[in-house]
Design a protein around this motif. Structure first.
Motif, PDB file in Angstrom:
ATOM      1  N   ARG A 101     -10.262 -10.640  -0.346  1.00  0.00           N
ATOM      2  CA  ARG A 101      -9.955  -9.637  -1.362  1.00  0.00           C
ATOM      3  C   ARG A 101     -11.216  -9.020  -1.970  1.00  0.00           C
ATOM      4  N   ASP A 150      -7.592 -15.775  -1.827  1.00  0.00           N
ATOM      5  CA  ASP A 150      -7.993 -15.177  -0.555  1.00  0.00           C
ATOM      6  C   ASP A 150      -9.296 -14.404  -0.783  1.00  0.00           C
ATOM      7  N   GLY A 176       0.793  -1.230   0.000  1.00  0.00           N
ATOM      8  CA  GLY A 176       0.000   0.000   0.000  1.00  0.00           C
ATOM      9  C   GLY A 176       0.821   1.274   0.000  1.00  0.00           C
ATOM     10  N   ARG A 231     -12.597   4.067  -0.711  1.00  0.00           N
ATOM     11  CA  ARG A 231     -11.506   4.878  -0.171  1.00  0.00           C
ATOM     12  C   ARG A 231     -10.812   5.683  -1.258  1.00  0.00           C
ATOM     13  N   ASN A 265      -1.715  -2.486  -6.086  1.00  0.00           N
ATOM     14  CA  ASN A 265      -1.011  -2.934  -4.877  1.00  0.00           C
ATOM     15  C   ASN A 265       0.169  -3.830  -5.215  1.00  0.00           C
ATOM     16  N   LYS A 324       4.024   4.602   7.115  1.00  0.00           N
ATOM     17  CA  LYS A 324       3.487   3.852   8.242  1.00  0.00           C
ATOM     18  C   LYS A 324       4.334   2.594   8.380  1.00  0.00           C
ATOM     19  N   ARG A 359       1.651   2.176  -3.530  1.00  0.00           N
ATOM     20  CA  ARG A 359       0.411   2.675  -4.148  1.00  0.00           C
ATOM     21  C   ARG A 359       0.151   4.125  -3.729  1.00  0.00           C
ATOM     22  N   ARG A 386      -0.239 -10.908  -5.628  1.00  0.00           N
ATOM     23  CA  ARG A 386      -0.907  -9.795  -4.945  1.00  0.00           C
ATOM     24  C   ARG A 386      -2.304  -9.591  -5.519  1.00  0.00           C
ATOM     25  N   ASP A 387      -3.133  -8.823  -4.782  1.00  0.00           N
ATOM     26  CA  ASP A 387      -4.546  -8.762  -5.159  1.00  0.00           C
ATOM     27  C   ASP A 387      -4.812  -7.858  -6.366  1.00  0.00           C
ATOM     28  N   LYS A 441     -12.364   0.683   7.509  1.00  0.00           N
ATOM     29  CA  LYS A 441     -11.558   1.542   6.626  1.00  0.00           C
ATOM     30  C   LYS A 441     -12.452   2.239   5.599  1.00  0.00           C
TER      31      LYS A 441
HETATM   32  N1  CTP Z   1      -2.375  -8.178  -0.119  1.00  0.00           N
HETATM   33  C1  CTP Z   1      -2.986  -9.062  -0.987  1.00  0.00           C
HETATM   34  N2  CTP Z   1      -4.129  -9.714  -0.626  1.00  0.00           N
HETATM   35  C2  CTP Z   1      -4.671  -9.494   0.597  1.00  0.00           C
HETATM   36  C3  CTP Z   1      -4.072  -8.600   1.495  1.00  0.00           C
HETATM   37  C4  CTP Z   1      -2.910  -7.950   1.107  1.00  0.00           C
HETATM   38  O1  CTP Z   1      -2.511  -9.244  -2.091  1.00  0.00           O
HETATM   39  N3  CTP Z   1      -5.768 -10.135   0.954  1.00  0.00           N
HETATM   40  C5  CTP Z   1      -1.109  -7.526  -0.516  1.00  0.00           C
HETATM   41  C6  CTP Z   1      -1.320  -6.284  -1.359  1.00  0.00           C
HETATM   42  O2  CTP Z   1      -0.239  -6.206  -2.245  1.00  0.00           O
HETATM   43  C7  CTP Z   1      -1.257  -5.187  -0.315  1.00  0.00           C
HETATM   44  C8  CTP Z   1      -0.203  -5.706   0.636  1.00  0.00           C
HETATM   45  O3  CTP Z   1      -0.399  -7.119   0.642  1.00  0.00           O
HETATM   46  O4  CTP Z   1      -0.893  -3.948  -0.866  1.00  0.00           O
HETATM   47  C9  CTP Z   1      -0.292  -5.149   2.055  1.00  0.00           C
HETATM   48  O5  CTP Z   1      -1.587  -5.371   2.566  1.00  0.00           O
HETATM   49  P1  CTP Z   1      -2.250  -4.523   3.723  1.00  0.00           P
HETATM   50  O6  CTP Z   1      -1.203  -4.017   4.630  1.00  0.00           O
HETATM   51  O7  CTP Z   1      -3.369  -5.319   4.275  1.00  0.00           O
HETATM   52  O8  CTP Z   1      -2.971  -3.313   3.005  1.00  0.00           O
HETATM   53  P2  CTP Z   1      -2.403  -2.173   2.091  1.00  0.00           P
HETATM   54  O9  CTP Z   1      -2.668  -2.510   0.651  1.00  0.00           O
HETATM   55  O10 CTP Z   1      -1.006  -1.852   2.453  1.00  0.00           O
HETATM   56  O11 CTP Z   1      -3.377  -0.954   2.377  1.00  0.00           O
HETATM   57  P3  CTP Z   1      -3.568  -0.058   3.695  1.00  0.00           P
HETATM   58  O12 CTP Z   1      -3.214   1.316   3.248  1.00  0.00           O
HETATM   59  O13 CTP Z   1      -5.012  -0.245   3.998  1.00  0.00           O
HETATM   60  O14 CTP Z   1      -2.668  -0.620   4.775  1.00  0.00           O
END
Ligand code: CTP
Length: 420
Positions: free
Chosen positions: A168, A165, A26, A178, A128, A45, A29, A123-124, A210
């Motif tokens: 997703r 998963d 994230g 968002r 991301n 973060k 992104r 990744r999803d 969120k």
């Molecule tokens: N990810 C994924 N499938 C999921 C959860 C996470 O592919 N079910 C991958 C994505 O590439 C995502 C990364 O893991 O960007 C980190 O996930 P997470 O920290 O949960 O969320 P973020 O995308 O970083 O978004 P946020 O700003 O909400 O933390």
């Protein structure tokens, strides 16, 4: 904004050991999006780092030289590195394969040599799935994430892997709201197919939270949640997903705009949940919150506040809102939340006046302080018991009705009740 020094140290150490470390997920992104929009990137973060080209044991030894390391999953190469206040999640590229139903049934194997394109495939969403080299600032974008960010579109990286998963599908709803993005038709179809039965309620709630707290227009996410049938499936306790769609969409967007007036989470969350559930019967709203395991947030009685607002917001819309009603609502709820939901639901300007009035009466966030207590009555010779209870209730009643406004008046009333 530069990454903290430990990220550079880690990346340099990986390079010296013949590998590469990338910032992923994230944060990449959010940075690329900020750049496209000409904004400052958000502050870093907790960071996700993916290390390529180094075996698990060597990586672990390398991390130990930088800080305290805890293994999250040694078998698949995921480590937590604590260096000062910052937490880094460091992982090897990995292959996920579904070993059973639901979110938990995923079998994961680390493979440092699978390459960037393959690694990002698990990744999803394309947005991301970008990688950022902290040493050079270069962004690797193997699946077209930047173009999708620019177009405001959510797209799956790989149709075959996406549903490994099923959470997703809920993430898609969250990100749509968002980011205010549209969803690629193929991804809508995938989300419709997702088997959401086994998803833990806590994970669903994290995504919905969120969506509610971080969207300028949460209705964008709700619309996607209906189109993909994700919301009616994860929260069937809510009856009005389709029936009340227009009213609820308008309410959550107005509530999002009003959020700063109510205060930060959990108050803002009470407002948003109230707006989301405002047309539900109180029993159904309660069932939905119980399903999501929404109880308290710290010491704040989040569920009670939401249900009180769902039950009472209509009383604050219209002409005949008097001070007694406001003082009464503050007895077992929070007027700022009830009023916020009333405003969100109705859009009526009159509610803003009502909220200002509640502020002047001192009942926006809490009930009026008691003017007399049991010990005052004992000083006047009344022993604890039903009479004391009755008199205290009568005085409170008079206070809520505005007939006594200070301690002297309250004590005078006590004396007259004792005489009578
Ligand atoms: N990810 C994924 N499938 C999921 C959860 C996470 O592919 N079910 C991958 C994505 O590439 C995502 C990364 O893991 O960007 C980190 O996930 P997470 O920290 O949960 O969320 P973020 O995308 O970083 O978004 P946020 O700003 O909400 O933390």
């Amino acid at each position: 904004m530069p990454f903290p020094p430990v990220v550079h140290q880690l990346a340099a150490a990986c390079r010296d050991a013949g590998g590469r470390a990338y910032v992923v997920g994230g944060i990449v992104r959010d940075r690329v999006l900020a750049e496209l929009q000409g904004r400052e990137p958000p502050p870093p973060k907790d960071l996700d780092i993916e290390v390529h080209g180094i075996e698990a044991d060597d990586l672990q030894a390398l991390l130990r030289r930088l800080g305290r390391v805890s293994e999250v999953g040694r078998s698949f190469g995921v480590y937590k590195l604590s260096a000062g206040p910052l937490g880094l999640d460091v992982s090897l590229p990995r292959r996920d394969s579904k070993a059973g139903p639901g979110h938990r049934g995923i079998d994961v194997q680390g493979d440092p040599h699978m390459g960037v394109v393959e690694a990002a495939r698990r990744r999803d969403l394309t947005i991301n799935a970008m990688l950022l080299d902290p040493l050079t600032g270069e962004v690797l974008d193997p699946h077209g994430g930047r173009a999708d960010l620019a177009a405001g579109k959510l797209r799956a990286v790989d149709d075959d892997c996406f549903l490994e998963d099923p959470l997703r599908a809920v993430r898609v709803v969250q990100f749509a709201g968002r980011l205010g993005f549209s969803v690629d038709a193929g991804l809508v179809a995938l989300c419709r197919k997702a088997d959401l039965h086994e998803l833990p309620a806590e994970r669903i709630w994290m995504e919905l939270e969120k969506l509610l707290l971080r969207s300028e227009r949460p209705s964008v996410g709700l619309r996607v949640g209906r189109e993909t049938a994700v919301l009616p499936r994860v929260l069937p306790q809510v009856r009005g997903w389709e029936r009340d769609a227009a009213e609820v969409d308008a309410a959550v967007d107005r509530a999002a705009a009003w959020q700063p007036q109510v205060g930060r989470a959990p108050r803002s969350l009470a407002l948003m949940l109230g707006a989301l559930l405002h047309r539900e019967a109180v029993e159904d709203a309660e069932a939905a919150l119980l399903h999501l395991r929404v109880h308290r947030s710290g010491r704040y009685p989040l569920r009670d506040r939401v249900l009180h607002a769902v039950a009472h917001w209509r009383e604050l819309v219209g002409a005949d809102v008097d001070d007694t009603l406001l003082r009464r609502l503050a007895e077992d709820g929070e007027v700022a939340v009830v009023g916020g939901v009333a405003l969100a639901a109705s859009g009526a300007v009159s509610v803003e006046h009502v909220l200002r009035r509640a502020g002047m009466l001192g009942v926006l966030h809490e009930p009026l302080p008691a003017l007399v207590q049991g010990r005052d009555l004992m000083d006047l010779g009344t022993p604890p018991g039903p009479t004391m209870g009755r008199i205290l209730a009568d005085v409170r009643h008079a206070q809520l009705a505005g007939r006594v406004g200070n301690r002297e008046e309250a004590l005078a009333l006590v004396r007259s009740l004792l005489d009578g």
